[in-house]
Write a protein that holds these residues in place. Structure first.
Motif, mmCIF file in Angstrom:
data_model
loop_
_atom_site.group_PDB
_atom_site.id
_atom_site.type_symbol
_atom_site.label_atom_id
_atom_site.label_comp_id
_atom_site.label_asym_id
_atom_site.label_seq_id
_atom_site.Cartn_x
_atom_site.Cartn_y
_atom_site.Cartn_z
ATOM 1 N N LEU A 205 0.837 -1.207 0.000
ATOM 2 C CA LEU A 205 0.000 0.000 0.000
ATOM 3 C C LEU A 205 0.861 1.241 0.000
ATOM 4 N N LEU A 206 1.862 1.268 0.880
ATOM 5 C CA LEU A 206 2.757 2.425 0.965
ATOM 6 C C LEU A 206 3.594 2.593 -0.304
ATOM 7 N N ALA A 207 4.296 1.525 -0.698
ATOM 8 C CA ALA A 207 5.202 1.633 -1.844
ATOM 9 C C ALA A 207 4.444 1.800 -3.153
ATOM 10 N N GLY A 208 3.300 1.117 -3.296
ATOM 11 C CA GLY A 208 2.520 1.245 -4.519
ATOM 12 C C GLY A 208 1.964 2.642 -4.694
ATOM 13 N N LEU A 209 1.434 3.224 -3.614
ATOM 14 C CA LEU A 209 0.900 4.582 -3.691
ATOM 15 C C LEU A 209 2.004 5.584 -4.013
ATOM 16 N N ALA A 210 3.154 5.434 -3.348
ATOM 17 C CA ALA A 210 4.272 6.353 -3.597
ATOM 18 C C ALA A 210 4.787 6.227 -5.027
ATOM 19 N N THR A 211 4.910 4.978 -5.526
ATOM 20 C CA THR A 211 5.395 4.772 -6.898
ATOM 21 C C THR A 211 4.435 5.374 -7.921
ATOM 22 N N ALA A 212 3.131 5.182 -7.704
ATOM 23 C CA ALA A 212 2.146 5.751 -8.631
ATOM 24 C C ALA A 212 2.233 7.275 -8.644
ATOM 25 N N LEU A 213 2.344 7.885 -7.477
ATOM 26 C CA LEU A 213 2.425 9.350 -7.408
ATOM 27 C C LEU A 213 3.700 9.856 -8.077
ATOM 28 N N VAL A 214 4.808 9.140 -7.868
ATOM 29 C CA VAL A 214 6.073 9.564 -8.481
ATOM 30 C C VAL A 214 5.937 9.622 -10.004
ATOM 31 N N TRP A 215 5.368 8.577 -10.591
ATOM 32 C CA TRP A 215 5.257 8.538 -12.064
ATOM 33 C C TRP A 215 4.232 9.535 -12.577
ATOM 34 N N ILE A 216 3.128 9.702 -11.851
ATOM 35 C CA ILE A 216 2.100 10.660 -12.284
ATOM 36 C C ILE A 216 2.649 12.083 -12.285
ATOM 37 N N VAL A 217 3.471 12.408 -11.311
ATOM 38 C CA VAL A 217 4.009 13.775 -11.199
ATOM 39 C C VAL A 217 5.257 13.953 -12.066
ATOM 40 N N ALA A 218 6.136 12.938 -12.086
ATOM 41 C CA ALA A 218 7.456 13.131 -12.688
ATOM 42 C C ALA A 218 7.429 13.124 -14.219
ATOM 43 N N PRO B 94 5.091 14.159 -16.538
ATOM 44 C CA PRO B 94 4.778 15.466 -17.141
ATOM 45 C C PRO B 94 5.876 16.503 -16.913
ATOM 46 N N ILE B 95 6.480 16.509 -15.725
ATOM 47 C CA ILE B 95 7.567 17.475 -15.474
ATOM 48 C C ILE B 95 8.752 17.197 -16.395
ATOM 49 N N GLY B 96 9.087 15.911 -16.570
ATOM 50 C CA GLY B 96 10.202 15.564 -17.455
ATOM 51 C C GLY B 96 9.934 15.961 -18.890
ATOM 52 N N ILE B 97 8.680 15.790 -19.357
ATOM 53 C CA ILE B 97 8.335 16.174 -20.737
ATOM 54 C C ILE B 97 8.447 17.681 -20.924
ATOM 55 N N VAL B 98 7.898 18.428 -19.957
ATOM 56 C CA VAL B 98 7.954 19.889 -20.063
ATOM 57 C C VAL B 98 9.396 20.390 -19.990
ATOM 58 N N SER B 99 10.204 19.790 -19.121
ATOM 59 C CA SER B 99 11.597 20.235 -19.000
ATOM 60 C C SER B 99 12.407 19.919 -20.251
ATOM 61 N N ALA B 100 12.030 18.854 -20.987
ATOM 62 C CA ALA B 100 12.723 18.545 -22.240
ATOM 63 C C ALA B 100 12.333 19.511 -23.353
ATOM 64 N N ARG B 101 11.141 20.082 -23.250
ATOM 65 C CA ARG B 101 10.644 20.966 -24.309
ATOM 66 C C ARG B 101 11.060 22.421 -24.101
ATOM 67 N N PHE B 102 11.103 22.870 -22.845
ATOM 68 C CA PHE B 102 11.369 24.281 -22.564
ATOM 69 C C PHE B 102 12.652 24.421 -21.739
ATOM 70 N N GLY B 103 13.522 25.348 -22.158
ATOM 71 C CA GLY B 103 14.800 25.538 -21.494
ATOM 72 C C GLY B 103 14.668 26.014 -20.063
ATOM 73 N N TRP B 104 13.732 26.934 -19.812
ATOM 74 C CA TRP B 104 13.575 27.452 -18.454
ATOM 75 C C TRP B 104 13.105 26.347 -17.490
ATOM 76 N N ALA B 105 12.226 25.470 -17.991
ATOM 77 C CA ALA B 105 11.757 24.361 -17.146
ATOM 78 C C ALA B 105 12.879 23.353 -16.902
ATOM 79 N N ASP B 106 13.738 23.179 -17.911
ATOM 80 C CA ASP B 106 14.859 22.250 -17.761
ATOM 81 C C ASP B 106 15.828 22.737 -16.683
ATOM 82 N N ARG B 107 16.088 24.057 -16.681
ATOM 83 C CA ARG B 107 17.006 24.601 -15.665
ATOM 84 C C ARG B 107 16.419 24.444 -14.263
ATOM 85 N N ILE B 108 15.127 24.733 -14.116
ATOM 86 C CA ILE B 108 14.494 24.611 -12.788
ATOM 87 C C ILE B 108 14.480 23.151 -12.323
ATOM 88 N N SER B 109 14.091 22.237 -13.222
ATOM 89 C CA SER B 109 14.010 20.823 -12.820
ATOM 90 C C SER B 109 15.394 20.241 -12.539
#
Length: 322
Positions: free
Chosen positions: A103-116, A118-133
């Motif tokens: 329950l603990l690890a599954g919930l944490a793993t799901a949240l990590v992928w759901i959040v990470a 989209p952030i990785g895609i945006v950071s690959a597309r935009f330079g300012w997002a890449d620097r922040i991430s």
């Protein structure tokens, strides 16, 4: 047919690996001086005759090969031995603990992928997002997991609004959403710690994979045809960058049991982590070996799922294994 042959080959390799891990676990446990019953010698209420009877009953004085073969026969039908410290079968002891850990690890793993992702895609597309991430990921990676957990504990202790340690009492009067809410409050600190620790790895892998694809000729050609940026990223670039992400996802599944052990011990979440530590100190070796086998089985299953997803997603891998 090729898929079935590939799956059978991987399952056979996993079974051989599990036997090797069980042999190694039994061998290493035999090197540890003493056992659980040596601690009982210090109790004046337990006679030497009782100890001798218990050792004979549980086969403690048998050779390690005899104990291993006996354990393996029982393990194949789901019986992983007897816990001397808890006075109950190991399988019964591990049941609820394993549910809590998943329950603990599954919930944490799901949240990590759901959040990470989209952030990785945006950071690959935009330079300012890449620097922040990049700065954020480097900062999070530089902090040890134990420090993150302790900082969160200190923060929530100061706030005084969150329950610390343990899980929600399921035998209480709370039902439905009240029960889910109570359990969620107990899960908040360990889940948040695992998410903070896991985010930078997935963000960096996603960003790197997407950057490589976005620089490829077919993406540049697609841009020249006027395809919109969201369609370009999600319809064309993301599937092409999926292979390393699928491999990483398989590793995330493989580490479901092992990655949360430290967080469980420090925050007091009643999963396999605290039980593993207590069993080591009590020299309750059947429990220790069972937890090692459960963790190893998840490692093998996670890698198998990752390989199967790659097998299904990439025709080059199917041709290689045909």
């Amino acid at each position: 047919m090729r898929t079935a042959r590939y799956v059978c080959h991987r399952i056979a390799a996993g079974a051989i690996l599990m036997i090797g891990i069980s042999v190694l676990s039994f061998t290493l446990s035999s090197f540890v001086p003493g056992d659980y019953f040596d601690e009982m010698r210090l109790n004046p209420q337990v006679s030497l005759q009782t100890l001798a009877q218990l050792r004979s009953q549980y086969g403690i004085d048998e050779s390690i090969s005899h104990r291993y073969v006996h354990w393996l026969k029982n393990a194949l039908i789901g019986n992983f031995g007897f816990s001397f410290a808890y006075n109950m079968p190991v399988s019964s002891l591990l049941g609820q603990r394993l549910i809590n850990t998943l329950l603990l690890a599954g919930l944490a793993t799901a949240l990590v992928w759901i959040v990470a992702v989209p952030i990785g895609i945006v950071s690959a597309r935009f330079g300012w997002a890449d620097r922040i991430s990049s700065i954020g990921s480097a900062a999070l990676l530089s902090v040890p997991e134990l420090a993150v957990i302790l900082l969160l504990l200190a923060l929530f202790v100061r706030m005084g609004t969150m329950p610390l340690g343990g899980a929600a009492e399921w035998n209480g009067s709370a039902k439905g959403w009240s029960r889910i809410g109570a359990s969620g409050l107990h899960l908040l600190i360990p889940v948040l710690a695992l998410v903070i620790v896991g985010l930078p790895i997935v963000i960096q892998h996603t960003s790197t994979a997407m950057k490589e694809v976005l620089d490829s000729p077919f993406i540049q050609a697609a841009k020249g045809h006027g395809i919109s940026s969201p369609r370009l990223l999600l319809r064309h670039a993301l599937p092409a960058a999926a292979n390393p992400l699928i491999s990483l996802f398989g590793l995330s599944l493989a580490g479901l049991v092992g990655t949360s052990l430290l967080a469980e011990v420090v925050t007091g979440w009643p999963g396999l982590g605290p039980l593993f530590v207590q069993s080591i100190f009590a020299r309750d070796f059947y429990v220790v070996i069972a937890i090692v086998m459960v963790s190893s089985s998840f490692l093998i299953i996670g890698n198998l799922v990752g390989d199967l997803l790659l097998f299904a997603a990439d025709p080059r891998i199917r041709r290689t294994n045909s």
